[in-house]
Write an enzyme that holds these catalytic residues in place. Sequence first.
Site, mmCIF file in Angstrom:
data_model
loop_
_atom_site.group_PDB
_atom_site.id
_atom_site.type_symbol
_atom_site.label_atom_id
_atom_site.label_comp_id
_atom_site.label_asym_id
_atom_site.label_seq_id
_atom_site.Cartn_x
_atom_site.Cartn_y
_atom_site.Cartn_z
ATOM 1 C CE LYS A 15 -1.899 -0.902 3.824
ATOM 2 N NZ LYS A 15 -1.197 -2.309 4.340
ATOM 3 N NE ARG A 90 -4.204 -1.006 10.313
ATOM 4 C CZ ARG A 90 -2.954 -0.740 10.066
ATOM 5 N NH1 ARG A 90 -2.821 0.531 9.670
ATOM 6 N NH2 ARG A 90 -2.201 -1.121 8.985
ATOM 7 N NE ARG A 129 7.646 -1.829 6.327
ATOM 8 C CZ ARG A 129 6.150 -2.201 7.029
ATOM 9 N NH1 ARG A 129 5.151 -2.039 5.402
ATOM 10 N NH2 ARG A 129 5.767 -2.640 7.494
ATOM 11 N NE ARG A 162 7.170 0.648 10.811
ATOM 12 C CZ ARG A 162 5.760 0.013 9.594
ATOM 13 N NH1 ARG A 162 5.200 0.206 8.554
ATOM 14 N NH2 ARG A 162 4.622 -0.594 10.800
ATOM 15 N NE ARG A 173 2.347 -3.822 11.586
ATOM 16 C CZ ARG A 173 3.839 -3.950 11.224
ATOM 17 N NH1 ARG A 173 4.953 -4.133 12.559
ATOM 18 N NH2 ARG A 173 4.495 -4.107 9.818
HETATM 19 P P1 ADP Z 1 2.222 -2.071 2.968
HETATM 20 O O1 ADP Z 1 1.869 -0.178 3.191
HETATM 21 O O2 ADP Z 1 0.794 -2.131 2.514
HETATM 22 O O3 ADP Z 1 2.275 -2.240 4.474
HETATM 23 P P2 ADP Z 1 4.841 -1.170 2.249
HETATM 24 O O4 ADP Z 1 4.653 -1.098 0.711
HETATM 25 O O5 ADP Z 1 5.374 -0.763 2.781
HETATM 26 O O6 ADP Z 1 3.487 -2.476 2.082
HETATM 27 O O7 ADP Z 1 5.215 -2.714 1.601
HETATM 28 C C1 ADP Z 1 6.001 -4.229 2.259
HETATM 29 C C2 ADP Z 1 7.676 -4.453 1.676
HETATM 30 O O8 ADP Z 1 6.830 -5.348 0.223
HETATM 31 C C3 ADP Z 1 8.396 -3.290 1.175
HETATM 32 O O9 ADP Z 1 9.699 -3.683 1.601
HETATM 33 C C4 ADP Z 1 8.935 -3.258 -0.135
HETATM 34 O O10 ADP Z 1 9.767 -2.950 -0.820
HETATM 35 C C5 ADP Z 1 8.025 -4.982 -0.704
HETATM 36 N N1 ADP Z 1 7.157 -4.588 -1.814
HETATM 37 C C6 ADP Z 1 5.680 -3.591 -2.002
HETATM 38 N N2 ADP Z 1 5.324 -3.963 -3.492
HETATM 39 C C7 ADP Z 1 6.477 -5.226 -3.755
HETATM 40 C C8 ADP Z 1 6.306 -5.736 -5.066
HETATM 41 N N3 ADP Z 1 4.498 -5.740 -5.904
HETATM 42 N N4 ADP Z 1 6.536 -6.743 -5.511
HETATM 43 C C9 ADP Z 1 7.656 -7.187 -4.400
HETATM 44 N N5 ADP Z 1 8.337 -6.480 -2.466
HETATM 45 C C10 ADP Z 1 7.175 -5.311 -2.442
HETATM 46 P P1 ADP Z 2 2.272 -1.372 7.704
HETATM 47 O O1 ADP Z 2 2.561 -0.528 7.041
HETATM 48 O O2 ADP Z 2 3.116 -2.766 8.542
HETATM 49 O O3 ADP Z 2 0.387 -2.069 7.288
HETATM 50 P P2 ADP Z 2 1.323 1.239 8.819
HETATM 51 O O4 ADP Z 2 2.134 1.430 9.291
HETATM 52 O O5 ADP Z 2 -0.012 1.027 8.733
HETATM 53 O O6 ADP Z 2 1.257 -0.567 8.907
HETATM 54 O O7 ADP Z 2 0.653 1.488 10.831
HETATM 55 C C1 ADP Z 2 1.383 0.540 11.796
HETATM 56 C C2 ADP Z 2 1.036 0.516 13.226
HETATM 57 O O8 ADP Z 2 0.199 1.952 13.216
HETATM 58 C C3 ADP Z 2 -0.383 -0.313 13.518
HETATM 59 O O9 ADP Z 2 0.044 -1.587 13.624
HETATM 60 C C4 ADP Z 2 -1.507 0.038 14.362
HETATM 61 O O10 ADP Z 2 -0.622 0.349 15.401
HETATM 62 C C5 ADP Z 2 -0.952 1.720 14.266
HETATM 63 N N1 ADP Z 2 -1.745 1.972 13.106
HETATM 64 C C6 ADP Z 2 -2.233 2.480 11.605
HETATM 65 N N2 ADP Z 2 -2.806 2.809 10.715
HETATM 66 C C7 ADP Z 2 -4.274 2.765 11.992
HETATM 67 C C8 ADP Z 2 -5.674 2.569 12.157
HETATM 68 N N3 ADP Z 2 -6.405 3.302 10.728
HETATM 69 N N4 ADP Z 2 -5.969 2.487 12.784
HETATM 70 C C9 ADP Z 2 -5.412 1.785 13.707
HETATM 71 N N5 ADP Z 2 -4.092 1.707 14.346
HETATM 72 C C10 ADP Z 2 -3.823 2.358 12.885
#
Ligand code: ADP
Ligand code: ADP
Length: 218
Positions: A15, A90, A129, A162, A173
């Site tokens: 995302k 969420r 990541r 992170r 998560r």
């Molecule tokens: P989210 O925001 O949904 O948690 P991230 O954008 O942080 O996901 O991506 C999670 C990990 O996967 C990162 O290390 C990113 O570089 C990698 N990643 C994201 N999209 C792809 C893809 N299409 N193919 C391979 N790796 C990806």
């Molecule tokens: P990821 O990219 O791995 O999905 P995020 O950066 O989106 O992680 O979120 C990290 C943490 O921040 C979550 O595990 C949660 O604790 C908190 N968080 C983020 N967005 C929300 C939300 N919309 N509602 C509640 N908690 C959230």
Amino acid sequence: MAIYVVLMGGPGAGKGTQAKKLQKQMGLPQISTGDLFRENFKNETKLGRQARPYVDSGELVPDEITLGMVGERLKRPDTEGGAIFDGFPRTIAQADALEALLAENGERVNVVPYIHVDKDLLLKRLAGRWTCPVCGRVYHDLFNPPQKPGVCDVDGAKLYQREDDTMDTQRRRIEVYFEQTAPLLDYYRGKGLLIQIDGEQSIEQVFEDLRKAIEEAR
Ligand code: ADP
Ligand code: ADP
């Protein structure tokens, strides 16, 4: 016409990666609640102190705190033409509240792309990541490595993992996503807004599919 996009998908689905690319291409701001919480940690705000224990353990921050923060963000004028929400809503309560917030300005969520990635791959994505502390771009040590190991391609900053990207928190998560966030898929499907996208393709191909889905909703 304003366009509000909600990106759905589990932790690690891509995302943030895609929201940053969409932001650049479409000129819409990315609203990532995860990034907003991390900004609050950095600035040592009261909200940051309240949210920290939840984020560190992989639980959801209570809706009241999250919604207050998003409500403030939506008051900024850069969101008038629309926004890309990443990691929000969420919970069903957050989705209802978002609808009410947008309705105040005669707006609504226009499209909900769901970036689908299998559970086992989500964990592998999170495990590798690396994040840039300056611009927030994410890399992956196997799937999406920076040109120079450990350094951001764009601003040369040293990448970090992170604090909530520890093995236990990652697992929690993903569990929390299936328990509390996945019900939103049916919520948005019921409104005819959900479009499933294969998130296991390359970053470029996922982006292409997303772009098309959003253009069609315009
Ligand atoms: P989210 O925001 O949904 O948690 P991230 O954008 O942080 O996901 O991506 C999670 C990990 O996967 C990162 O290390 C990113 O570089 C990698 N990643 C994201 N999209 C792809 C893809 N299409 N193919 C391979 N790796 C990806
Ligand atoms: P990821 O990219 O791995 O999905 P995020 O950066 O989106 O992680 O979120 C990290 C943490 O921040 C979550 O595990 C949660 O604790 C908190 N968080 C983020 N967005 C929300 C939300 N919309 N509602 C509640 N908690 C959230």
